[in-house]
Design a protein around this motif. Structure first.
Motif, PDB file in Angstrom:
ATOM      1  N   GLN A   1     -30.594  13.004 -42.367  1.00  0.00           N
ATOM      2  CA  GLN A   1     -31.517  12.817 -43.485  1.00  0.00           C
ATOM      3  C   GLN A   1     -32.559  13.932 -43.533  1.00  0.00           C
ATOM      4  OE1 GLN A   1     -32.958   8.891 -42.557  1.00  0.00           O
ATOM      5  NE2 GLN A   1     -31.375   7.864 -43.762  1.00  0.00           N
ATOM      6  N   ALA A   2     -33.061  14.314 -42.360  1.00  0.00           N
ATOM      7  CA  ALA A   2     -34.073  15.376 -42.305  1.00  0.00           C
ATOM      8  C   ALA A   2     -33.492  16.719 -42.724  1.00  0.00           C
ATOM      9  CB  ALA A   2     -34.655  15.457 -40.894  1.00  0.00           C
ATOM     10  N   ILE A   3     -32.263  17.005 -42.302  1.00  0.00           N
ATOM     11  CA  ILE A   3     -31.605  18.245 -42.729  1.00  0.00           C
ATOM     12  C   ILE A   3     -31.467  18.269 -44.249  1.00  0.00           C
ATOM     13  CG2 ILE A   3     -29.385  19.456 -42.752  1.00  0.00           C
ATOM     14  CD1 ILE A   3     -29.111  18.695 -39.777  1.00  0.00           C
ATOM     15  N   GLY A   4     -31.004  17.161 -44.820  1.00  0.00           N
ATOM     16  CA  GLY A   4     -30.848  17.092 -46.270  1.00  0.00           C
ATOM     17  C   GLY A   4     -32.152  17.300 -47.003  1.00  0.00           C
ATOM     18  N   GLU A   5     -33.217  16.697 -46.487  1.00  0.00           N
ATOM     19  CA  GLU A   5     -34.539  16.847 -47.116  1.00  0.00           C
ATOM     20  C   GLU A   5     -35.023  18.290 -47.018  1.00  0.00           C
ATOM     21  OE1 GLU A   5     -39.165  15.423 -46.353  1.00  0.00           O
ATOM     22  OE2 GLU A   5     -37.530  14.188 -45.564  1.00  0.00           O
ATOM     23  N   ALA A   6     -34.875  18.885 -45.836  1.00  0.00           N
ATOM     24  CA  ALA A   6     -35.387  20.241 -45.620  1.00  0.00           C
ATOM     25  C   ALA A   6     -34.629  21.280 -46.439  1.00  0.00           C
ATOM     26  CB  ALA A   6     -35.325  20.589 -44.137  1.00  0.00           C
TER      27      ALA A   6
ATOM     28  N   PRO B   1     -41.543  26.178 -47.348  1.00  0.00           N
ATOM     29  CA  PRO B   1     -41.092  25.860 -45.993  1.00  0.00           C
ATOM     30  C   PRO B   1     -39.984  24.812 -46.015  1.00  0.00           C
ATOM     31  CG  PRO B   1     -43.331  25.044 -46.387  1.00  0.00           C
ATOM     32  CD  PRO B   1     -42.950  25.860 -47.569  1.00  0.00           C
ATOM     33  N   ARG B   2     -38.951  25.047 -45.225  1.00  0.00           N
ATOM     34  CA  ARG B   2     -37.825  24.112 -45.170  1.00  0.00           C
ATOM     35  C   ARG B   2     -38.009  23.214 -43.947  1.00  0.00           C
ATOM     36  NH1 ARG B   2     -32.246  27.050 -45.968  1.00  0.00           N
ATOM     37  NH2 ARG B   2     -32.990  28.321 -44.212  1.00  0.00           N
ATOM     38  N   THR B   3     -38.888  22.250 -44.108  1.00  0.00           N
ATOM     39  CA  THR B   3     -39.255  21.356 -43.017  1.00  0.00           C
ATOM     40  C   THR B   3     -39.102  19.903 -43.449  1.00  0.00           C
ATOM     41  OG1 THR B   3     -41.579  21.329 -43.686  1.00  0.00           O
ATOM     42  CG2 THR B   3     -40.909  23.025 -42.101  1.00  0.00           C
ATOM     43  N   ALA B   4     -39.045  19.018 -42.473  1.00  0.00           N
ATOM     44  CA  ALA B   4     -38.980  17.586 -42.772  1.00  0.00           C
ATOM     45  C   ALA B   4     -39.491  16.806 -41.575  1.00  0.00           C
ATOM     46  CB  ALA B   4     -37.551  17.166 -43.103  1.00  0.00           C
ATOM     47  N   ARG B   5     -40.033  15.646 -41.863  1.00  0.00           N
ATOM     48  CA  ARG B   5     -40.443  14.704 -40.814  1.00  0.00           C
ATOM     49  C   ARG B   5     -39.930  13.329 -41.199  1.00  0.00           C
ATOM     50  NH1 ARG B   5     -44.300  10.961 -39.302  1.00  0.00           N
ATOM     51  NH2 ARG B   5     -44.806  11.023 -37.052  1.00  0.00           N
ATOM     52  N   ARG B   6     -39.298  12.652 -40.281  1.00  0.00           N
ATOM     53  CA  ARG B   6     -38.706  11.346 -40.557  1.00  0.00           C
ATOM     54  C   ARG B   6     -39.016  10.368 -39.430  1.00  0.00           C
ATOM     55  NH1 ARG B   6     -35.311   9.785 -45.167  1.00  0.00           N
ATOM     56  NH2 ARG B   6     -35.324  11.655 -46.447  1.00  0.00           N
ATOM     57  N   VAL B   7     -39.221   9.105 -39.807  1.00  0.00           N
ATOM     58  CA  VAL B   7     -39.409   8.026 -38.845  1.00  0.00           C
ATOM     59  C   VAL B   7     -38.492   6.883 -39.236  1.00  0.00           C
ATOM     60  CG1 VAL B   7     -41.025   6.362 -37.855  1.00  0.00           C
ATOM     61  CG2 VAL B   7     -41.818   8.667 -38.423  1.00  0.00           C
ATOM     62  N   ARG B   8     -37.792   6.333 -38.262  1.00  0.00           N
ATOM     63  CA  ARG B   8     -36.913   5.189 -38.520  1.00  0.00           C
ATOM     64  C   ARG B   8     -37.127   4.179 -37.397  1.00  0.00           C
ATOM     65  NH1 ARG B   8     -31.367   4.027 -40.590  1.00  0.00           N
ATOM     66  NH2 ARG B   8     -30.323   2.645 -39.118  1.00  0.00           N
TER      67      ARG B   8
ATOM     68  N   THR C   1     -38.067  18.519 -32.961  1.00  0.00           N
ATOM     69  CA  THR C   1     -38.772  17.584 -32.089  1.00  0.00           C
ATOM     70  C   THR C   1     -38.202  16.197 -32.324  1.00  0.00           C
ATOM     71  OG1 THR C   1     -40.822  18.868 -32.131  1.00  0.00           O
ATOM     72  CG2 THR C   1     -41.003  16.558 -31.505  1.00  0.00           C
ATOM     73  N   VAL C   2     -37.782  15.539 -31.253  1.00  0.00           N
ATOM     74  CA  VAL C   2     -37.239  14.188 -31.350  1.00  0.00           C
ATOM     75  C   VAL C   2     -37.855  13.332 -30.253  1.00  0.00           C
ATOM     76  CG1 VAL C   2     -35.193  12.711 -31.346  1.00  0.00           C
ATOM     77  CG2 VAL C   2     -35.028  15.065 -32.199  1.00  0.00           C
ATOM     78  N   ARG C   3     -38.420  12.209 -30.662  1.00  0.00           N
ATOM     79  CA  ARG C   3     -38.882  11.190 -29.722  1.00  0.00           C
ATOM     80  C   ARG C   3     -38.217   9.890 -30.121  1.00  0.00           C
ATOM     81  NH1 ARG C   3     -43.214  14.283 -31.028  1.00  0.00           N
ATOM     82  NH2 ARG C   3     -43.725  12.924 -32.778  1.00  0.00           N
ATOM     83  N   ALA C   4     -37.497   9.286 -29.178  1.00  0.00           N
ATOM     84  CA  ALA C   4     -36.754   8.076 -29.517  1.00  0.00           C
ATOM     85  C   ALA C   4     -36.678   7.139 -28.327  1.00  0.00           C
ATOM     86  CB  ALA C   4     -35.350   8.431 -29.995  1.00  0.00           C
TER      87      ALA C   4
ATOM     88  N   LEU D   1     -38.760  12.171 -35.777  1.00  0.00           N
ATOM     89  CA  LEU D   1     -38.087  13.470 -35.770  1.00  0.00           C
ATOM     90  C   LEU D   1     -38.776  14.436 -36.723  1.00  0.00           C
ATOM     91  CD1 LEU D   1     -34.255  14.039 -35.746  1.00  0.00           C
ATOM     92  CD2 LEU D   1     -35.649  15.230 -37.431  1.00  0.00           C
ATOM     93  N   GLU D   2     -38.937  15.664 -36.284  1.00  0.00           N
ATOM     94  CA  GLU D   2     -39.462  16.748 -37.118  1.00  0.00           C
ATOM     95  C   GLU D   2     -38.567  17.961 -36.944  1.00  0.00           C
ATOM     96  OE1 GLU D   2     -43.716  17.553 -36.791  1.00  0.00           O
ATOM     97  OE2 GLU D   2     -43.920  15.662 -35.686  1.00  0.00           O
ATOM     98  N   LEU D   3     -38.345  18.690 -38.040  1.00  0.00           N
ATOM     99  CA  LEU D   3     -37.558  19.914 -37.916  1.00  0.00           C
ATOM    100  C   LEU D   3     -38.027  20.981 -38.879  1.00  0.00           C
ATOM    101  CD1 LEU D   3     -35.442  20.134 -40.504  1.00  0.00           C
ATOM    102  CD2 LEU D   3     -34.075  18.579 -39.150  1.00  0.00           C
ATOM    103  N   ASN D   4     -37.711  22.203 -38.511  1.00  0.00           N
ATOM    104  CA  ASN D   4     -37.977  23.378 -39.336  1.00  0.00           C
ATOM    105  C   ASN D   4     -36.703  24.217 -39.330  1.00  0.00           C
ATOM    106  OD1 ASN D   4     -38.790  25.739 -40.555  1.00  0.00           O
ATOM    107  ND2 ASN D   4     -40.407  26.218 -39.089  1.00  0.00           N
ATOM    108  N   LEU D   5     -36.039  24.310 -40.473  1.00  0.00           N
ATOM    109  CA  LEU D   5     -34.775  25.036 -40.547  1.00  0.00           C
ATOM    110  C   LEU D   5     -34.946  26.536 -40.352  1.00  0.00           C
ATOM    111  CD1 LEU D   5     -32.910  23.278 -43.503  1.00  0.00           C
ATOM    112  CD2 LEU D   5     -32.676  22.858 -41.053  1.00  0.00           C
ATOM    113  N   ASP D   6     -36.153  27.037 -40.507  1.00  0.00           N
ATOM    114  CA  ASP D   6     -36.403  28.468 -40.377  1.00  0.00           C
ATOM    115  C   ASP D   6     -37.177  28.782 -39.100  1.00  0.00           C
ATOM    116  OD1 ASP D   6     -35.204  29.144 -42.934  1.00  0.00           O
ATOM    117  OD2 ASP D   6     -36.902  28.076 -43.798  1.00  0.00           O
ATOM    118  N   GLY D   7     -36.850  28.056 -38.045  1.00  0.00           N
ATOM    119  CA  GLY D   7     -37.534  28.228 -36.781  1.00  0.00           C
ATOM    120  C   GLY D   7     -36.854  29.232 -35.870  1.00  0.00           C
TER     121      GLY D   7
END
Length: 205
Positions: free
Chosen positions: A83-88, A8-15, A59-62, A24-30
């Protein structure tokens, strides 16, 4: 012999900083589904458009010091998104790598080209004089459009070219730019069954 299921090409990041907090959470294959709450309404609109047109679940909450300026919050979200795109993207095996799109919005027309190159670079041009000072949606300045692409490109290690070919209304110009970037990224991140391994003669991206 069965074909292995791609990871799965997903990532979750908190800053979290003294200026903003971003989750932020994302799924490149959504499918382009999104839940966006950045506390900057126009940026919510642009990120929703990015998710829809790139087929990225997002998903973004800020929250941040938007009583001072929207700049810090928009910048930090864009950093985290990159950063999340790069990780995923992982090792980038099997991707198309390149994408381009030409997107109109009424009188506005924008072009974007994306290379998932591993080399961060942004070329951004063509916005009309004074666009960077214009307030869109109350407190989102036109200068933040370029700043968004810059933060995403540098944190995801993308080469990005965005060019405004025409336009009069600042909202239309900005939205055409975001949608063009989304459509180009959608092509670039797509898994291509004809690609064997990393799409680079160097063997790495």
């Amino acid at each position: 012999m069965s074909t292995p299921t791609p990871a799965p090409r997903t990532a979750r990041r908190v800053r979290s900083t003294s200026e903003s907090t971003v989750e932020l959470e994302l799924n490149l294959d959504g499918t382009g589904a999104s839940r966006i709450d950045t506390s900057v309404p126009f940026f919510d609109h642009m990120l929703t458009a990015f998710a829809k047109h790139s087929l990225t679940d997002l998903t973004v909450r800020a929250s941040g010091d938007t009583h001072i300026d929207a700049h810090h919050t928009v910048e930090d979200i864009s950093i985290v998104l990159g950063q999340a795109i790069g990780e995923a993207l992982g090792d980038k095996a099997g991707i198309s790598r390149y994408g381009d799109a030409l997107v109109p919005l009424d009188e506005a027309l924008a072009q974007a080209v994306v290379d998932i190159s591993g080399r961060p670079y942004l070329v951004h041009e063509g916005e009309p004089a004074g666009f960077e000072q214009h307030l869109i949606g109350g407190h989102f300045t036109g200068s933040l459009v370029r700043h968004t692409f810059e933060a995403i490109a540098f944190n995801a290690a993308l080469t990005v070219h965005v060019r405004v070919l025409g336009g009069r209304d600042p909202h239309h110009i900005a939205e055409a730019e975001y949608k063009a970037f989304a459509r180009a990224f959608r092509q670039a991140k797509a898994l291509d069954p004809l690609v064997d391994g990393i799409p680079s003669t160097k063997g790495a991206l």
